[in-house]
Design a protein around this motif. Sequence first.
Motif, mmCIF file in Angstrom:
data_model
loop_
_atom_site.group_PDB
_atom_site.id
_atom_site.type_symbol
_atom_site.label_atom_id
_atom_site.label_comp_id
_atom_site.label_asym_id
_atom_site.label_seq_id
_atom_site.Cartn_x
_atom_site.Cartn_y
_atom_site.Cartn_z
ATOM 1 N N ARG A 16 0.837 -1.204 0.000
ATOM 2 C CA ARG A 16 0.000 0.000 0.000
ATOM 3 C C ARG A 16 0.875 1.260 0.000
ATOM 4 O O ARG A 16 0.645 2.195 -0.776
ATOM 5 N N ALA A 17 1.897 1.283 0.843
ATOM 6 C CA ALA A 17 2.800 2.440 0.916
ATOM 7 C C ALA A 17 3.556 2.626 -0.399
ATOM 8 O O ALA A 17 3.727 3.763 -0.870
ATOM 9 N N SER A 18 3.991 1.534 -1.007
ATOM 10 C CA SER A 18 4.691 1.626 -2.297
ATOM 11 C C SER A 18 3.767 2.145 -3.388
ATOM 12 O O SER A 18 4.183 2.937 -4.239
ATOM 13 N N ALA A 37 -4.942 -5.749 -15.852
ATOM 14 C CA ALA A 37 -6.350 -5.440 -16.137
ATOM 15 C C ALA A 37 -7.234 -5.802 -14.942
ATOM 16 O O ALA A 37 -8.120 -5.026 -14.553
ATOM 17 N N THR A 38 -6.987 -6.959 -14.343
ATOM 18 C CA THR A 38 -7.756 -7.371 -13.161
ATOM 19 C C THR A 38 -7.499 -6.425 -11.999
ATOM 20 O O THR A 38 -8.429 -6.020 -11.291
ATOM 21 N N TRP A 39 -6.232 -6.063 -11.796
ATOM 22 C CA TRP A 39 -5.872 -5.150 -10.709
ATOM 23 C C TRP A 39 -6.587 -3.806 -10.860
ATOM 24 O O TRP A 39 -7.135 -3.275 -9.897
ATOM 25 N N LYS A 40 -6.588 -3.266 -12.074
ATOM 26 C CA LYS A 40 -7.248 -1.978 -12.310
ATOM 27 C C LYS A 40 -8.739 -2.069 -11.999
ATOM 28 O O LYS A 40 -9.303 -1.178 -11.352
ATOM 29 N N GLU A 41 -9.365 -3.137 -12.462
ATOM 30 C CA GLU A 41 -10.798 -3.320 -12.231
ATOM 31 C C GLU A 41 -11.106 -3.408 -10.735
ATOM 32 O O GLU A 41 -12.007 -2.743 -10.234
ATOM 33 N N ARG A 42 -10.333 -4.203 -10.020
ATOM 34 C CA ARG A 42 -10.562 -4.352 -8.572
ATOM 35 C C ARG A 42 -10.255 -3.063 -7.829
ATOM 36 O O ARG A 42 -10.967 -2.691 -6.898
ATOM 37 N N SER A 43 -9.190 -2.395 -8.225
ATOM 38 C CA SER A 43 -8.785 -1.167 -7.538
ATOM 39 C C SER A 43 -9.824 -0.066 -7.684
ATOM 40 O O SER A 43 -10.032 0.722 -6.759
ATOM 41 N N GLU A 44 -10.460 -0.005 -8.849
ATOM 42 C CA GLU A 44 -11.488 1.016 -9.066
ATOM 43 C C GLU A 44 -12.718 0.761 -8.209
ATOM 44 O O GLU A 44 -13.310 1.695 -7.679
ATOM 45 N N ARG A 45 -13.096 -0.498 -8.076
ATOM 46 C CA ARG A 45 -14.311 -0.837 -7.334
ATOM 47 C C ARG A 45 -14.069 -0.943 -5.834
ATOM 48 O O ARG A 45 -14.885 -0.510 -5.034
ATOM 49 N N GLY A 50 -7.793 -4.270 -4.398
ATOM 50 C CA GLY A 50 -6.747 -4.071 -5.398
ATOM 51 C C GLY A 50 -5.362 -4.183 -4.779
ATOM 52 O O GLY A 50 -4.465 -4.808 -5.345
ATOM 53 N N VAL A 51 -5.189 -3.599 -3.604
ATOM 54 C CA VAL A 51 -3.899 -3.677 -2.908
ATOM 55 C C VAL A 51 -3.595 -5.123 -2.532
ATOM 56 O O VAL A 51 -2.478 -5.610 -2.745
ATOM 57 N N ARG A 52 -4.573 -5.832 -2.001
ATOM 58 C CA ARG A 52 -4.353 -7.234 -1.617
ATOM 59 C C ARG A 52 -4.092 -8.111 -2.844
ATOM 60 O O ARG A 52 -3.289 -9.042 -2.788
ATOM 61 N N TYR A 53 -4.757 -7.813 -3.959
ATOM 62 C CA TYR A 53 -4.508 -8.553 -5.200
ATOM 63 C C TYR A 53 -3.041 -8.395 -5.611
ATOM 64 O O TYR A 53 -2.367 -9.369 -5.939
ATOM 65 N N LEU A 54 -2.547 -7.173 -5.577
ATOM 66 C CA LEU A 54 -1.153 -6.927 -5.935
ATOM 67 C C LEU A 54 -0.211 -7.636 -4.961
ATOM 68 O O LEU A 54 0.780 -8.245 -5.375
ATOM 69 N N ALA A 55 -0.538 -7.608 -3.685
ATOM 70 C CA ALA A 55 0.302 -8.266 -2.677
ATOM 71 C C ALA A 55 0.341 -9.781 -2.876
ATOM 72 O O ALA A 55 1.406 -10.400 -2.737
ATOM 73 N N THR A 56 -0.795 -10.384 -3.214
ATOM 74 C CA THR A 56 -0.796 -11.839 -3.422
ATOM 75 C C THR A 56 0.018 -12.210 -4.656
ATOM 76 O O THR A 56 0.722 -13.221 -4.650
#
Length: 132
Positions: A16-18, A37-45, A50-56
């Motif tokens: 999250r900080a990064s 594409a998935t990250w953008k979709e989740r992050s918008e909603r 979105g942060v947890r998706y990127l972390a996983t």
Amino acid sequence: MIYGVGTDICDVRRIRASLERHGERLAQKILSEAELATWKERSERWPDRGVRYLATRFSAKEAFSKAIGLGMRMPMTWRHCEISKAASGKPEIVLHGPLKDWFETRQLSVHVSVTDENEYAASFCVVEKNDF
């Protein structure tokens, strides 16, 4: 036969900080086109999802890089390793480019498990040598 095992735990707060410091460039560095594409979709909603998706994805790719014994050295790159999922929801690793060639030449297969909670994402990866 087991070729390698890798595990990783990622502090979601660090991701999250990064993201706050580097914005979308961080995601573009780590994620494949499909993952981005998935990250953008989740992050918008749902920004937290979105942060947890990127972390996983970060955690799973780190675990995979350890299991194959390369770390983040060529041909292992963030974007050549994609964390996908089967129709059942089971996580899968899809490889691209030189990493895919390297992996297939060695007749390897991979199993990955990914989990996350509020502040942590963790992954476990087993790579097997196929005896054909």
